[in-house]
Design an enzyme around this catalytic site. Structure first.
Site, PDB file in Angstrom:
ATOM      1  N   TYR A  23      -1.328  38.312  80.128  1.00  0.00           N
ATOM      2  CA  TYR A  23      -2.047  40.055  80.573  1.00  0.00           C
ATOM      3  C   TYR A  23      -3.446  39.679  79.937  1.00  0.00           C
ATOM      4  O   TYR A  23      -4.440  40.174  80.759  1.00  0.00           O
ATOM      5  CB  TYR A  23      -1.396  41.017  79.666  1.00  0.00           C
ATOM      6  CG  TYR A  23      -2.203  42.260  79.564  1.00  0.00           C
ATOM      7  CD1 TYR A  23      -2.553  42.969  80.723  1.00  0.00           C
ATOM      8  CD2 TYR A  23      -3.019  42.654  78.262  1.00  0.00           C
ATOM      9  CE1 TYR A  23      -3.292  44.391  80.395  1.00  0.00           C
ATOM     10  CE2 TYR A  23      -3.672  43.798  78.197  1.00  0.00           C
ATOM     11  CZ  TYR A  23      -4.029  44.519  79.408  1.00  0.00           C
ATOM     12  OH  TYR A  23      -4.648  45.626  79.174  1.00  0.00           O
ATOM     13  N   LYS A  81      -7.548  40.025  82.074  1.00  0.00           N
ATOM     14  CA  LYS A  81      -8.553  40.736  81.742  1.00  0.00           C
ATOM     15  C   LYS A  81      -9.886  39.914  81.716  1.00  0.00           C
ATOM     16  O   LYS A  81     -10.917  40.329  82.142  1.00  0.00           O
ATOM     17  CB  LYS A  81      -8.238  41.604  80.520  1.00  0.00           C
ATOM     18  CG  LYS A  81      -7.217  42.723  80.632  1.00  0.00           C
ATOM     19  CD  LYS A  81      -7.719  43.798  81.811  1.00  0.00           C
ATOM     20  CE  LYS A  81      -6.601  44.870  82.040  1.00  0.00           C
ATOM     21  NZ  LYS A  81      -6.878  45.749  83.190  1.00  0.00           N
ATOM     22  N   SER A 138     -10.081  45.290  78.255  1.00  0.00           N
ATOM     23  CA  SER A 138      -9.259  45.328  77.123  1.00  0.00           C
ATOM     24  C   SER A 138      -9.521  44.558  76.045  1.00  0.00           C
ATOM     25  O   SER A 138     -10.347  43.362  76.199  1.00  0.00           O
ATOM     26  CB  SER A 138      -7.831  45.024  77.357  1.00  0.00           C
ATOM     27  OG  SER A 138      -7.062  44.513  76.225  1.00  0.00           O
TER      28      SER A 138
END
Length: 351
Positions: free
Chosen positions: A151, A155, A126
Site C-alpha cells: 500500500y 502511494k 499518505s
C-alpha cells in the site's frame, strides 16, 4: 459554481470532503464503485448539506467507463482523487491486487485529465511514503525510506507518476500526505463504515466497545516507544476534509507556486496506540477489552507530522482535539448500531 469530481466519494474521507466542498460553494459529483464503501453514506451528505450528490458507480480501472464520465462532464474544474484500496495488512497479503487497483485507476484518471484538460488535481497520499523515518516529526522534505507495505509503495509510486505528469502537462497538482484520520462528522450523519473487520485502530476500538468485536488486539508492545506500542499522528476527518478544500482553493486561485506541491496533514502530535485507547476510555466511560499481541507486518514504528507548510500555505488549522476525535467516533458507532437495529426491526415487520 466550480464543478469538482471526487473519486471515492462514498468513502470515509471522500464523503466528509464532499460536505466541506459543498459548504464552501462547490458543485460536486462523485465516482465510487462501492466495492469498499456504501452508497448510503451520500444520504447523510444530503441531510447535512441539503444537496443531492450524483455518484457514478464506476470502476476507475475500466478506462472506457471512466472516460464516459468526463464526456458527460466537460466542465470539471478540479479532481480530488481518494479512490484506492488502503488496508496495510491486506496489501501485504495481496500485493498484486493493490498494485493493479491503485496504479491503474490513477493512470486512467490522469489520461482523462490530459484528454479533457482538467486544470487542477489533488491526490490523496499518505504518511506511509516516509517508511520508517530516521527523525520525527517528518517534514515534506524528509527523505522517503522504503515503504513498509505494498500500500505504501502505491502511494510512493502514485506521487512519482503525478510529479512526472505535472512536468509534461499544464495541470497543477497537490499531493496531500495525511496521517491517521479518525472521528466522524459532529452531526453523526456520516462517519467511517469499514466493511468486514476494521484494519484501522479507532473503528476497531469503537466496535470492540459496542460489542461487535469481542476482544481487540494491540499489535506490538516491544517497539522502542514510551510504552512499547506504535506511535501515530491522529487527526480528525473534518480537519482533513477542510485541508482538501483549501488545497483546491489554492490551485483555483492561481497562487500555487509549484506545478506539484506537497503538504503534510497531521496534528503534529505523536500518540501511542495505548494512549489512544486511554483517551477513548476517558471520553466514553467504557473499559475496552483488549489484549497485547505480536507486531503486525507492514506497520511503521513511529511517525507524526510537522504541519507548518500546510498551516501557512493553505491557511489551515487543527480544530479538533484527540478527545473530540474519540468522542465523535464513539457517537457515530452508537448511531450506526441504532440504525442497524432499526433496519433489522423494519425488515422483521416491527415498529
Amino acid at each position: 459554481m466550480k464543478k469538482i469530481l471526487v473519486t471515492g466519494g462514498c468513502g470515509y474521507i471522500g464523503s466528509h470532503t464532499i460536505v466541506d466542498l459543498i459548504e464552501n460553494g462547490f458543485e460536486v459529483i462523485s465516482v465510487d464503485n462501492n466495492s469498499r464503501s456504501s452508497a448510503r453514506i451520500l444520504e447523510g451528505v444530503e441531510k447535512i448539506t441539503g444537496k443531492k450528490v450524483k455518484n457514478y458507480k464506476v470502476d476507475l480501472c475500466n478506462f472506457d467507463d471512466t472516460f464516459a464520465i468526463f464526456q458527460e462532464n466537460e466542465d470539471i474544474s478540479g479532481i480530488i482523487h481518494f479512490a484506492a484500496f488502503k488496508a496495510v495488512g491486506e496489501s501485504v497479503e495481496q500485493p498484486l491486487l493493490y498494485f493493479e487497483n491503485n496504479m491503474v485507476s490513477l493512470i486512467n484518471l490522469l489520461k482523462c485529465v490530459q484528454e479533457f484538460n482538467v486544470p487542477n488535481f489533488v491526490f490523496s497520499s499518505s504518511c506511509t511514503v516516509y517508511g520508517n523515518p530516521d527523525q520525527i516529526p517528518v517534514t515534506e522534505n524528509t527523505p522517503p525510506k522504503p515503504a513498509e507495505s505494498p500500500y505504501g509503495y502505491t502511494k510512493q509510486m502514485g506521487e512519482q507518476v503525478i510529479n512526472e505528469f505535472s512536468k509534461a502537462h499544464p495541470t497543477k497538482c497537490i499531493l496531500l500526505r495525511y496521517f491517521n484520520p479518525v472521528g466522524a462528522h459532529p452531526s453523526t450523519l456520516i462517519g467511517e463504515l469499514p466493511l468486514g473487520k476494521p484494519a484501522n485502530l479507532v473503528p476497531a476500538i469503537t466496535q470492540t466497545a459496542i460489542g461487535k468485536i469481542p476482544v481487540m488486539n494491540v499489535f506490538g508492545t516491544d517497539y522502542p516507544t514510551r510504552d512499547g506500542s506504535c506511535v501515530r499522528d491522529y487527526i480528525h476527518v473534518c480537519d482533513i476534509a477542510s485541508a482538501h478544500t483549501k488545497a483546491l482553493e489554492l490551485l483555483l486561485s492561481g497562487k500555487s507556486k509549484k506545478r506539484c506541491d506537497v503538504f503534510n496533514l497531521g496534528s503534529g502530535n505523536g500518540v501511542t496506540v495505548l494512549e489512544a485507547i486511554q483517551a477513548f476510555e476517558k471520553v466514553s466511560g467504557v473499559k475496552l477489552n483488549y489484549v497485547l499481541g505480536p507486531r503486525r507486518p507492514g506497520d511503521v514504528i513511529a511517525i507524526y507530522a510537522n504541519n507548518d507548510h500546510a498551516c501557512q500555505a493553505l491557511d489551515w488549522s487543527i480544530k479538533y482535539s484527540l478527545d473530540e476525535m474519540m468522542l465523535t467516533a464513539w457517537k457515530w458507532e452508537q448511531k450506526i448500531q441504532t440504525d442497524a437495529r432499526f433496519y433489522q426491526n423494519k425488515s422483521a415487520g416491527l415498529n
